[in-house]
Write an enzyme that holds these catalytic residues in place. Structure first.
Site, PDB file in Angstrom:
ATOM      1  N   PRO A  27       0.837  -1.213   0.000  1.00 47.08           N
ATOM      2  CA  PRO A  27       0.000   0.000   0.000  1.00 47.08           C
ATOM      3  C   PRO A  27       0.863   1.251   0.000  1.00 47.08           C
ATOM      4  CG  PRO A  27       0.031  -1.015   2.169  1.00 47.08           C
ATOM      5  CD  PRO A  27       0.745  -1.956   1.254  1.00 47.08           C
ATOM      6  N   THR A  29       0.263   5.554  -0.356  1.00 43.14           N
ATOM      7  CA  THR A  29      -0.644   6.685  -0.493  1.00 43.14           C
ATOM      8  C   THR A  29      -0.273   7.498  -1.729  1.00 43.14           C
ATOM      9  OG1 THR A  29      -0.943   6.801   1.892  1.00 43.14           O
ATOM     10  CG2 THR A  29      -1.522   8.769   0.621  1.00 43.14           C
ATOM     11  N   GLN A 104      -7.013  -1.783   2.050  1.00 48.61           N
ATOM     12  CA  GLN A 104      -6.390  -1.458   3.328  1.00 48.61           C
ATOM     13  C   GLN A 104      -7.249  -0.431   4.071  1.00 48.61           C
ATOM     14  OE1 GLN A 104      -3.034   1.218   4.279  1.00 48.61           O
ATOM     15  NE2 GLN A 104      -1.869  -0.657   4.691  1.00 48.61           N
ATOM     16  N   HIS A 154      -4.582  -1.436   8.758  1.00 49.68           N
ATOM     17  CA  HIS A 154      -3.315  -0.714   8.916  1.00 49.68           C
ATOM     18  C   HIS A 154      -3.088  -0.446  10.400  1.00 49.68           C
ATOM     19  CE1 HIS A 154       0.132   1.602   8.148  1.00 49.68           C
ATOM     20  NE2 HIS A 154      -0.289   2.351   7.138  1.00 49.68           N
ATOM     21  N   TYR A 159       0.297   5.303  12.938  1.00 45.29           N
ATOM     22  CA  TYR A 159      -1.100   5.696  12.791  1.00 45.29           C
ATOM     23  C   TYR A 159      -1.905   5.179  13.990  1.00 45.29           C
ATOM     24  CZ  TYR A 159       0.550   7.036   8.218  1.00 45.29           C
ATOM     25  OH  TYR A 159       1.266   7.623   7.203  1.00 45.29           O
TER      26      TYR A 159
END
Length: 333
Positions: A27, A29, A104, A154, A159
């Site tokens: 993954p 962004t 995700q 995730h 995060y």
């Protein structure tokens, strides 16, 4: 003589999900979804990687439907309505190319969020926990309805869920804080909630890490025992696959043993694992993949520059692989 790349190019089955190869698209962004809605451009982007031998694509982080998840407008969401319709186009294009794709599910926590509005482990109340679990459940149902083959939670890189795992950001004194096992309580509840809201045979992947975007030296576990406490709770809650994120996959996770983070995750839980971390950026390191006990290998930045990296690397066309440069992040094809 078989090479690591030969092995990775072979099919594998995760539960009941057949993959054409053991290569995974990590993954990343990309911020190309206006208003949080995936577009035909996104669908073509993911399809191109599936056409070139990536067995499982993991989407960039898709936000749960809660206002605290992010303030960014160009990151995709995983919510009912236009976003779900957009993802349905993405999954159909990947499937048409013979690929498989996982969504995700993401909440930023305090990372890249304004301090005055960020939700963190220390400031979430009981009502807030309920709201978050409901939002994760909704996103899980949307993922299943949009045609995804798997989902990934995730819980890495600093995060929200990773903030619960990291003692630097989790100072709670209730059941959500304390030692490694206690800090894993809320992430495990999210895993259990997602598991309960997707089909029984849909693989559930959990991504975790030691490092954070804000602190590369951070650790959620100082010893294998502590890591086992955390990952054991993930497995008990319903995780099927563990995606162990490192900055460099060849580095040992703990002193005195050459195993990387994915190797330790497999050793501690017995679950299938994905290793990731600068794979393909340094061609001389590819042989090191054989040293680590991972079932799948995720490719990140190298797939931005080379959508056809798997085809090139597994057919002896290494000279055609273009080195990754930071400026390549502006590329979207």
């Amino acid at each position: 003589m078989s090479t690591p790349l030969d092995t990775l190019a072979r099919p594998i089955t995760l539960g009941k999900l057949d993959l054409s190869s053991r290569f995974v698209m990590a993954p990343m962004t990309r911020k190309r979804s206006p208003g949080g809605v995936p577009t035909a451009e996104n669908a073509a982007y993911y399809r191109r990687r599936a056409e070139h031998g990536v067995g499982l694509i993991i989407t960039e982080g898709a936000l749960i439907g809660h206002p605290s998840a992010s303030h960014e407008d160009d990151v995709p969401r995983l919510t009912p309505g236009p976003a779900e319709d957009g993802w349905r186009l993405v999954t159909s294009e990947v499937h048409a190319a013979g690929g498989r794709i996982a969504a995700q599910i993401w909440h930023l926590g305090s990372e890249r969020m304004p301090a005055e509005t960020a939700w963190t482990p220390d400031n979430i109340n009981i009502n807030g926990f309920d709201q978050l679990l409901q939002a994760y459940a909704q996103s899980a149902r949307v993922a299943a309805g949009a045609g995804f083959d798997a989902v990934e939670i995730h819980a890495a890189h600093g995060y929200l869920l990773d903030e619960f795992l990291w003692p630097h950001t989790n100072h709670r004194s209730d059941r959500f804080g304390g030692g490694p096992k206690e800090r894993a309580t809320f992430p495990a509840e999210v895993i259990r909630t997602v598991r309960d809201n997707i089909p029984e045979d849909m693989p559930l992947i959990v991504r975790f890490s030691q490092f954070k975007e804000r602190d590369y030296a951070a650790r959620i576990a100082d010893t294998p025992t502590e890591l086992g406490d955390i990952l054991g709770k993930f497995a008990e809650a319903g995780a099927d696959v563990l995606h162990a994120s490192q900055r460099r996959f060849w580095e040992p996770a703990f002193a005195g043993d050459p195993a990387n983070l994915a190797g330790w995750a497999k050793r501690l839980t017995g679950l299938p694992t994905i290793t990731v971390g600068s794979v393909g950026l340094d061609q001389t390191r590819l042989a090191d993949l054989a040293k680590h006990d991972a079932d799948l290998v995720a490719l990140g930045r190298v797939l931005i520059t080379n959508p056809d990296w798997v085809t090139l690397a597994t057919t002896g066309r290494d000279q055609e692989i273009r080195p990754y440069r930071k400026a390549d992040e502006d590329i979207y094809h």
